[in-house]
Design a protein around this motif. Structure first.
Motif, PDB file in Angstrom:
ATOM      1  N   ARG A  66     -72.488   3.638  20.889  1.00 56.86           N
ATOM      2  CA  ARG A  66     -72.326   4.456  22.100  1.00 56.86           C
ATOM      3  C   ARG A  66     -73.646   5.135  22.480  1.00 56.86           C
ATOM      4  O   ARG A  66     -73.928   5.338  23.662  1.00 56.86           O
ATOM      5  N   TYR A  67     -74.448   5.462  21.460  1.00 56.34           N
ATOM      6  CA  TYR A  67     -75.740   6.084  21.747  1.00 56.34           C
ATOM      7  C   TYR A  67     -76.731   5.048  22.283  1.00 56.34           C
ATOM      8  O   TYR A  67     -77.604   5.369  23.090  1.00 56.34           O
ATOM      9  N   ILE A  68     -76.583   3.806  21.828  1.00 59.80           N
ATOM     10  CA  ILE A  68     -77.396   2.733  22.404  1.00 59.80           C
ATOM     11  C   ILE A  68     -77.023   2.547  23.873  1.00 59.80           C
ATOM     12  O   ILE A  68     -77.890   2.338  24.725  1.00 59.80           O
ATOM     13  N   ALA A  69     -75.717   2.649  24.163  1.00 60.59           N
ATOM     14  CA  ALA A  69     -75.261   2.529  25.554  1.00 60.59           C
ATOM     15  C   ALA A  69     -75.869   3.630  26.416  1.00 60.59           C
ATOM     16  O   ALA A  69     -76.321   3.379  27.546  1.00 60.59           O
ATOM     17  N   ARG A  70     -75.904   4.853  25.901  1.00 58.77           N
ATOM     18  CA  ARG A  70     -76.502   5.949  26.667  1.00 58.77           C
ATOM     19  C   ARG A  70     -77.995   5.716  26.868  1.00 58.77           C
ATOM     20  O   ARG A  70     -78.533   5.972  27.952  1.00 58.77           O
ATOM     21  N   TRP A  71     -78.664   5.234  25.825  1.00 58.46           N
ATOM     22  CA  TRP A  71     -80.097   4.924  25.932  1.00 58.46           C
ATOM     23  C   TRP A  71     -80.333   3.893  27.031  1.00 58.46           C
ATOM     24  O   TRP A  71     -81.264   4.019  27.832  1.00 58.46           O
ATOM     25  N   CYS A  72     -79.481   2.880  27.082  1.00 56.07           N
ATOM     26  CA  CYS A  72     -79.606   1.847  28.121  1.00 56.07           C
ATOM     27  C   CYS A  72     -79.372   2.441  29.510  1.00 56.07           C
ATOM     28  O   CYS A  72     -80.089   2.117  30.467  1.00 56.07           O
ATOM     29  N   ALA A  73     -78.359   3.310  29.624  1.00 52.10           N
ATOM     30  CA  ALA A  73     -78.040   3.905  30.926  1.00 52.10           C
ATOM     31  C   ALA A  73     -79.201   4.735  31.443  1.00 52.10           C
ATOM     32  O   ALA A  73     -79.529   4.696  32.639  1.00 52.10           O
ATOM     33  N   ARG A  74     -79.838   5.486  30.568  1.00 53.09           N
ATOM     34  CA  ARG A  74     -80.930   6.356  30.996  1.00 53.09           C
ATOM     35  C   ARG A  74     -82.178   5.577  31.381  1.00 53.09           C
ATOM     36  O   ARG A  74     -83.076   6.127  32.025  1.00 53.09           O
ATOM     37  N   ARG A  75     -82.235   4.315  30.998  1.00 53.90           N
ATOM     38  CA  ARG A  75     -83.380   3.473  31.357  1.00 53.90           C
ATOM     39  C   ARG A  75     -83.042   2.464  32.441  1.00 53.90           C
ATOM     40  O   ARG A  75     -83.805   1.537  32.703  1.00 53.90           O
ATOM     41  N   GLY A  76     -81.881   2.638  33.042  1.00 54.07           N
ATOM     42  CA  GLY A  76     -81.521   1.814  34.187  1.00 54.07           C
ATOM     43  C   GLY A  76     -81.049   0.419  33.860  1.00 54.07           C
ATOM     44  O   GLY A  76     -80.950  -0.431  34.759  1.00 54.07           O
ATOM     45  N   LEU A  77     -80.755   0.142  32.594  1.00 52.56           N
ATOM     46  CA  LEU A  77     -80.252  -1.181  32.233  1.00 52.56           C
ATOM     47  C   LEU A  77     -78.792  -1.311  32.662  1.00 52.56           C
ATOM     48  O   LEU A  77     -78.035  -0.340  32.656  1.00 52.56           O
ATOM     49  N   THR A  78     -78.390  -2.514  33.016  1.00 54.63           N
ATOM     50  CA  THR A  78     -77.022  -2.759  33.462  1.00 54.63           C
ATOM     51  C   THR A  78     -76.214  -3.428  32.356  1.00 54.63           C
ATOM     52  O   THR A  78     -76.783  -4.072  31.457  1.00 54.63           O
ATOM     53  N   PRO A  79     -74.886  -3.309  32.401  1.00 57.43           N
ATOM     54  CA  PRO A  79     -74.058  -4.002  31.405  1.00 57.43           C
ATOM     55  C   PRO A  79     -74.293  -5.506  31.389  1.00 57.43           C
ATOM     56  O   PRO A  79     -74.273  -6.127  30.318  1.00 57.43           O
ATOM     57  N   ASN A  80     -74.515  -6.112  32.556  1.00 56.82           N
ATOM     58  CA  ASN A  80     -74.737  -7.559  32.594  1.00 56.82           C
ATOM     59  C   ASN A  80     -76.017  -7.949  31.855  1.00 56.82           C
ATOM     60  O   ASN A  80     -76.088  -9.014  31.228  1.00 56.82           O
ATOM     61  N   GLN A  81     -77.026  -7.103  31.920  1.00 55.68           N
ATOM     62  CA  GLN A  81     -78.264  -7.384  31.189  1.00 55.68           C
ATOM     63  C   GLN A  81     -78.030  -7.307  29.679  1.00 55.68           C
ATOM     64  O   GLN A  81     -78.543  -8.133  28.919  1.00 55.68           O
ATOM     65  N   VAL A  82     -77.239  -6.329  29.250  1.00 54.31           N
ATOM     66  CA  VAL A  82     -76.931  -6.206  27.825  1.00 54.31           C
ATOM     67  C   VAL A  82     -76.055  -7.374  27.373  1.00 54.31           C
ATOM     68  O   VAL A  82     -76.229  -7.917  26.275  1.00 54.31           O
ATOM     69  N   THR A  83     -75.111  -7.786  28.218  1.00 55.76           N
ATOM     70  CA  THR A  83     -74.267  -8.943  27.904  1.00 55.76           C
ATOM     71  C   THR A  83     -75.116 -10.191  27.714  1.00 55.76           C
ATOM     72  O   THR A  83     -74.902 -10.979  26.778  1.00 55.76           O
ATOM     73  N   THR A  84     -76.085 -10.380  28.600  1.00 56.28           N
ATOM     74  CA  THR A  84     -76.973 -11.541  28.492  1.00 56.28           C
ATOM     75  C   THR A  84     -77.813 -11.469  27.221  1.00 56.28           C
ATOM     76  O   THR A  84     -78.023 -12.486  26.540  1.00 56.28           O
ATOM     77  N   ALA A  85     -78.277 -10.269  26.872  1.00 60.22           N
ATOM     78  CA  ALA A  85     -79.042 -10.102  25.634  1.00 60.22           C
ATOM     79  C   ALA A  85     -78.187 -10.445  24.420  1.00 60.22           C
ATOM     80  O   ALA A  85     -78.670 -11.056  23.454  1.00 60.22           O
ATOM     81  N   SER A  86     -76.912 -10.071  24.471  1.00 55.99           N
ATOM     82  CA  SER A  86     -76.000 -10.403  23.374  1.00 55.99           C
ATOM     83  C   SER A  86     -75.836 -11.914  23.242  1.00 55.99           C
ATOM     84  O   SER A  86     -75.834 -12.461  22.131  1.00 55.99           O
ATOM     85  N   LEU A  87     -75.707 -12.605  24.380  1.00 53.90           N
ATOM     86  CA  LEU A  87     -75.583 -14.065  24.349  1.00 53.90           C
ATOM     87  C   LEU A  87     -76.830 -14.708  23.762  1.00 53.90           C
ATOM     88  O   LEU A  87     -76.747 -15.584  22.887  1.00 53.90           O
ATOM     89  N   LEU A  88     -77.998 -14.284  24.227  1.00 52.83           N
ATOM     90  CA  LEU A  88     -79.247 -14.867  23.733  1.00 52.83           C
ATOM     91  C   LEU A  88     -79.407 -14.627  22.233  1.00 52.83           C
ATOM     92  O   LEU A  88     -79.859 -15.514  21.493  1.00 52.83           O
ATOM     93  N   THR A  89     -79.023 -13.435  21.776  1.00 53.16           N
ATOM     94  CA  THR A  89     -79.120 -13.126  20.344  1.00 53.16           C
ATOM     95  C   THR A  89     -78.213 -14.043  19.534  1.00 53.16           C
ATOM     96  O   THR A  89     -78.600 -14.550  18.470  1.00 53.16           O
TER      97      THR A  89
END
Length: 601
Positions: A183-206
């Motif tokens: 959840r803290y990673i999610a907040r970190w992403c939100a504060r840097r303007g990252l979108t859920p779709n970008q994180v989803t894509t990163a999860s797929l690539l990983t």
């Protein structure tokens, strides 16, 4: 830019305007209801608009939940109401009604609350979020305002936001081993303007990199694969938490999240099969394909049962009552959730076994675990269905028919079947599926009896849908069809016993499974099943089964492998092009996003 219209006399020292601007609203002030209507008319038609009482006192996150959630056309909290472009007409009509009632003057009562009530009386669905400990109120006097401000100060807005970013119902591993920090990673992403779709894509690539590491066949590769698979799951949890934390829900995001979960897991199975071959020439493609078939059938059982009972009336049973009673005892909740081997526990098990054992052991343990979980969940749902006195709707029957995925051949026998009386639909589906799989398994490769069994399966597939699927166990029809089609491909490819046949079968089942998952996500999203022309173009489940049976009978083992590969490519191209076109168009049209709030198996 969205627009917020403040009604009434501004309160000195109120942070309301700043709070609304922090949420992306352009703030305008109306002196009365008539002025509010004029300001509303001046807002561009493609913008979200909110009407907020200037006396509002509450948490910023309460306003965020009530005014910015993209899943709802209209929503409200005490003292504030918002509408997306699609509900602007209803909001304007409600405002006019309120203005006529009050003579165009803002009364002591909260105007936004009157507007929300008028919208609901006009049959508009106004979402009212559960605020929990958050404060949202319109105080009438200075003392009440002071008490409201003290209540706001007593609750940590950010702590509530972080807590509610986590799913309300998750598995044990996810709840205690992932969510405490993701959840803290999610907040970190939100504060840097990252979108859920970008994180989803990163999860797929990983996950794809993890599959590549597993494919190397080295111990270091297996260890790296396990670590990366867990990292992929952390990111998979983070994308949903980011969506809930920042309310960045989207139609495309919901589809990507669900689709990529399946792609990641099944690609990893393929990586294990390649790794086993590279490590010691161990052929585990049959196990990898078997794991995918079993997991997909488990999901179809879940989807079919839920769709069959989604809107059923009198939907209770003694079995369900016993389940609720067990859930009231704390430790039994976690035991029952772990037994079904949800995605968190399953991926953790796969990651650990990959790192410390071999691909064969990993896949065998996975199949055993999934089989036990499937027996547990399916048996429970059968008992619920037999003891439940429920009347299923036409919508549920249509959903099950769409999930069945019958093509042109079976449909011709469906029409004939309406003229007579036959065995119950699940019996017909089971007998037909068991016949084709058994004949394929117990005859030699190239036997014409496989084609005979496939023809019988086509006929029984059509007869199974001759009547609306409203009986207690009719939800078993789609899972039986999935097991029959996938099982036939698996058995015939194994019988071919030639290099490349099972990998080709893996590709074909992957392409078809994507189509079936896509059908589920469209139905869950209220968009209906894929068009019939698509189902006809790829043959329907019975047509593909017949084609594979004919190929195994008429072609040599080498040519059979080529045929499976060609069929896999053709199906994948057709369904992917149509699916991507549909979901991109749905996103542009602003279709509602459906996000799962419970952990799927």
């Amino acid at each position: 830019m969205s627009t917020a219209i403040l009604t009434g006399q501004p309160v000195p020292g109120s942070p309301l305007e700043g709070d609304l601007r922090s949420l992306g609203f352009d703030v305008r002030v109306a002196s009365d209801a008539a002025d509010a209507e004029s300001l509303l008319a001046a807002v561009p038609a493609d913008q979200r608009v909110a009407v907020v009482d200037a006396r509002f006192v509450g948490h910023v996150h309460a306003l965020r939940l009530g005014l910015t959630d993209p899943r709802f056309a209209a929503s409200a909290v005490p003292g504030a109401v918002a509408a997306k472009p699609g509900a602007r007409t209803e909001l304007t009509r409600a405002l006019r009604t309120t203005a006529a009632t009050t003579g165009g003057v803002v009364t002591h009562d909260a105007l936004p609350d009157d507007i929300a009530a008028a919208m609901e009386s006009g049959a508009t669905d106004v979402h009212r979020p559960d605020l929990g400990t958050l404060v949202a109120t319109v105080p009438d006097d200075p003392q009440a305002r002071n008490e409201a401000r003290q209540a706001v100060a007593a609750v940590d807005d950010e702590a509530v936001r972080l807590r509610t970013a986590v799913k309300s119902r998750d598995g044990f591993f996810t709840t205690y081993c992932i969510s405490p920090y993701s959840r803290y990673i999610a907040r970190w992403c939100a504060r840097r303007g990252l979108t859920p779709n970008q994180v989803t894509t990163a999860s797929l690539l990983t996950a794809l990199i993890a599959a590549g590491c597993a494919a190397t066949g080295t111990r270091g590769g297996f260890v790296a694969a396990g670590v990366l698979l867990l990292l992929s799951f952390v990111l998979d949890c983070t994308d949903g938490q980011l969506a809930r934390y920042s309310l960045q829900y989207s139609t495309l995001g919901a589809w990507l999240d669900a689709t990529f979960d399946r792609a990641k897991e099944y690609a990893y199975y393929a990586g294990l099969a390649l790794g086993a071959a590279n490590a010691n020439s161990d052929d585990v493609w049959a196990l990898a394909l078997g794991a995918m078939v079993l997991q997909t059938c488990r999901h179809v059982v879940d989807f079919s049962f839920n769709e069959a009972n989604h809107d059923a009336t009198a939907n209770t049973s003694p079995t369900a009552a016993l389940s609720d009673k067990l859930d009231s005892v704390g430790w039994t909740v976690w035991v029952r959730r772990m037994i079904v081997l949800p995605i968190g526990e399953r991926w953790a098990m796969i990651a650990v076994l990959t790192a410390v054992t071999t691909p064969r052991i990993t896949l065998v343990v996975l199949i055993i675990g999934c089989a036990l979980a499937a027996c547990y969940t399916t048996a429970g749902r059968v008992l619920r269905s037999l003891t439940r006195k429920a009347t299923r709707t036409d919508r549920a029957a249509q959903a099950l028919s769409d999930l069945a995925d019958n093509g042109t051949l079976a449909s011709s026998f469906t029409a004939l079947g309406r003229r007579g009386r036959f065995l119950p639909a699940p019996v017909l589906a089971f007998v037909g599926g068991a016949a084709i799989v058994a004949v394929a398994a117990f005859t030699s490769y190239g036997s014409p009896w496989v084609v005979v069994a496939a023809v019988v399966y086509v006929v029984l597939s059509g007869l199974a849908l001759a009547r609306p699927l409203k009986a207690p166990l009719d939800w078993l029809v789609p899972p039986f069809f999935r097991a029959a089609e996938y099982g036939t491909v698996l058995v015939l490819a194994a019988k071919a016993d030639v290099n490349g046949a099972l990998p080709a079968a893996f590709g074909l089942v992957s392409a078809v499974a994507y189509h079936h998952y896509d059908t589920v996500y469209r139905i869950k999203g209220g968009a209906g099943a894929p068009p019939r022309r698509l189902v006809r173009a790829i043959g329907g489940q019975e047509g593909r089964t017949l084609v594979v049976a004919l190929a195994a009978t008429l072609l040599s083992t080498t040519d059979f492998t080529v045929a499976l590969t060609a069929l896999a490519v053709a199906v994948a191209l057709v369904v992917l092009v149509e699916s991507i076109r549909f979901w991109v168009a749905a996103e542009k049209k602003g279709a509602p996003a459906v996000h799962d709030e419970g952990e799927p198996a």
